[in-house]
Motif scaffolding. Structure first.
Motif, PDB file in Angstrom:
ATOM      1  N   GLY A  87      -6.455  -1.695 -15.249  1.00  0.00           N
ATOM      2  CA  GLY A  87      -6.018  -3.412 -15.148  1.00  0.00           C
ATOM      3  C   GLY A  87      -4.960  -2.064 -13.206  1.00  0.00           C
ATOM      4  O   GLY A  87      -5.189  -3.002 -11.864  1.00  0.00           O
ATOM      5  N   LEU A  88      -5.031  -0.835 -13.492  1.00  0.00           N
ATOM      6  CA  LEU A  88      -4.342  -0.230 -11.979  1.00  0.00           C
ATOM      7  C   LEU A  88      -5.460  -0.050 -11.473  1.00  0.00           C
ATOM      8  O   LEU A  88      -4.897  -0.477  -9.841  1.00  0.00           O
ATOM      9  N   PHE A  89      -6.296   0.277 -11.870  1.00  0.00           N
ATOM     10  CA  PHE A  89      -7.515   0.651 -10.639  1.00  0.00           C
ATOM     11  C   PHE A  89      -7.774  -0.658  -9.443  1.00  0.00           C
ATOM     12  O   PHE A  89      -8.031  -0.389  -8.563  1.00  0.00           O
ATOM     13  N   PHE A  90      -7.767  -2.079 -10.863  1.00  0.00           N
ATOM     14  CA  PHE A  90      -8.038  -2.556  -9.543  1.00  0.00           C
ATOM     15  C   PHE A  90      -7.429  -3.564  -8.696  1.00  0.00           C
ATOM     16  O   PHE A  90      -7.917  -3.608  -7.516  1.00  0.00           O
ATOM     17  N   LEU A  91      -6.146  -3.104  -9.404  1.00  0.00           N
ATOM     18  CA  LEU A  91      -4.913  -3.945  -8.733  1.00  0.00           C
ATOM     19  C   LEU A  91      -4.781  -2.529  -7.328  1.00  0.00           C
ATOM     20  O   LEU A  91      -4.295  -2.885  -6.457  1.00  0.00           O
ATOM     21  N   LEU A  92      -4.746  -0.985  -7.631  1.00  0.00           N
ATOM     22  CA  LEU A  92      -4.989  -0.820  -6.143  1.00  0.00           C
ATOM     23  C   LEU A  92      -6.812  -0.462  -5.455  1.00  0.00           C
ATOM     24  O   LEU A  92      -6.771  -0.488  -4.585  1.00  0.00           O
ATOM     25  N   GLN A  93      -7.364  -1.208  -5.895  1.00  0.00           N
ATOM     26  CA  GLN A  93      -8.485  -1.741  -4.715  1.00  0.00           C
ATOM     27  C   GLN A  93      -8.679  -3.083  -4.118  1.00  0.00           C
ATOM     28  O   GLN A  93      -9.693  -3.170  -3.447  1.00  0.00           O
ATOM     29  N   GLY A  94      -7.320  -4.090  -4.374  1.00  0.00           N
ATOM     30  CA  GLY A  94      -7.045  -4.801  -4.132  1.00  0.00           C
ATOM     31  C   GLY A  94      -7.513  -6.298  -5.158  1.00  0.00           C
ATOM     32  O   GLY A  94      -7.698  -7.083  -4.439  1.00  0.00           O
ATOM     33  N   ASN A  95      -7.129  -5.849  -5.635  1.00  0.00           N
ATOM     34  CA  ASN A  95      -8.108  -6.974  -7.155  1.00  0.00           C
ATOM     35  C   ASN A  95      -7.352  -6.965  -7.956  1.00  0.00           C
ATOM     36  O   ASN A  95      -7.126  -6.204  -9.066  1.00  0.00           O
ATOM     37  N   ASN A  96      -7.051  -8.008  -7.695  1.00  0.00           N
ATOM     38  CA  ASN A  96      -5.688  -8.581  -9.179  1.00  0.00           C
ATOM     39  C   ASN A  96      -5.866  -9.598  -9.911  1.00  0.00           C
ATOM     40  O   ASN A  96      -5.281  -9.246 -11.540  1.00  0.00           O
ATOM     41  N   SER A  97      -7.385  -9.394 -10.570  1.00  0.00           N
ATOM     42  CA  SER A  97      -7.536 -10.160 -11.532  1.00  0.00           C
ATOM     43  C   SER A  97      -7.864  -9.253 -13.048  1.00  0.00           C
ATOM     44  O   SER A  97      -7.598 -10.480 -13.866  1.00  0.00           O
ATOM     45  N   ILE A 102      -2.876  -4.442 -16.768  1.00  0.00           N
ATOM     46  CA  ILE A 102      -1.256  -2.921 -16.976  1.00  0.00           C
ATOM     47  C   ILE A 102      -0.189  -3.516 -17.562  1.00  0.00           C
ATOM     48  O   ILE A 102       0.458  -2.398 -18.786  1.00  0.00           O
ATOM     49  N   PRO A 103       0.527  -4.820 -17.855  1.00  0.00           N
ATOM     50  CA  PRO A 103       1.604  -4.094 -18.735  1.00  0.00           C
ATOM     51  C   PRO A 103       1.508  -5.145 -19.844  1.00  0.00           C
ATOM     52  O   PRO A 103       1.883  -4.471 -21.100  1.00  0.00           O
ATOM     53  N   VAL A 104      -0.157  -5.263 -20.759  1.00  0.00           N
ATOM     54  CA  VAL A 104      -0.381  -5.361 -21.717  1.00  0.00           C
ATOM     55  C   VAL A 104      -0.461  -4.207 -22.710  1.00  0.00           C
ATOM     56  O   VAL A 104      -0.135  -3.777 -23.862  1.00  0.00           O
ATOM     57  N   GLY A 105      -1.113  -3.463 -21.567  1.00  0.00           N
ATOM     58  CA  GLY A 105      -1.054  -1.885 -22.042  1.00  0.00           C
ATOM     59  C   GLY A 105      -0.462  -1.061 -22.193  1.00  0.00           C
ATOM     60  O   GLY A 105      -0.044  -0.075 -22.705  1.00  0.00           O
TER      61      GLY A 105
END
Length: 135
Positions: A87-97, A102-105
């Motif tokens: 989740g963090l990887f995608f978020l930091l790439q600009g994709n919040n899908s 992140i909170p689950v993990g």
């Protein structure tokens, strides 16, 4: 002597996290892509370092490894951390899908760490430590 699979699993998976963390760090430095620093740091700290130390403690103190808390710690930690990092990887790439991961993990890892602490506080006794040094 009983099987010691738990401590071996902790140490082996920690080495996998170490390789992933170093490969990611290498990529970041070569590509000058430092936006993934959060993922790199979490994989190295929660994956490599924490899991190695847990594996060593479980190796030194078999009662802690044998506890159900040790087994639950392993699975929660190793399901939660990859979810959080994905989740963090995608978020930091600009994709919040996948931001929900992140909170689950993170919650799974937090519970795993709390269970680890309870396990150590409950099952590690002074005589276990003394026996280790009297061998």
């Amino acid at each position: 002597m009983p099987e010691r699979d738990g401590c071996i699993k902790f140490i082996k998976i920690s080495v996998v996290y170490f390789v992933i963390g170093v490969v990611l760090g290498y990529y970041m430095s070569v590509a000058h892509a430092y936006n993934l620093t959060g993922v790199h740091v979490h994989i190295n700290l929660l994956g490599w370092t924490s899991m190695t130390l847990a594996g060593i403690l479980y190796t030194l103190f078999p009662k802690t490894e044998a506890s159900i808390l040790g087994k639950v710690h392993f699975w929660l930690h190793n399901i939660g951390l990859p979810l959080m990092m994905l989740g963090l990887f995608f978020l930091l790439q600009g994709n919040n899908s996948l931001e929900l991961l992140i909170p689950v993990g993170a919650t799974m890892v937090l519970i795993a760490v709390i269970l680890f602490a309870i396990n150590i506080l409950k099952n590690l006794k002074k005589e276990d430590v003394q026996a280790l040094f009297n061998k």
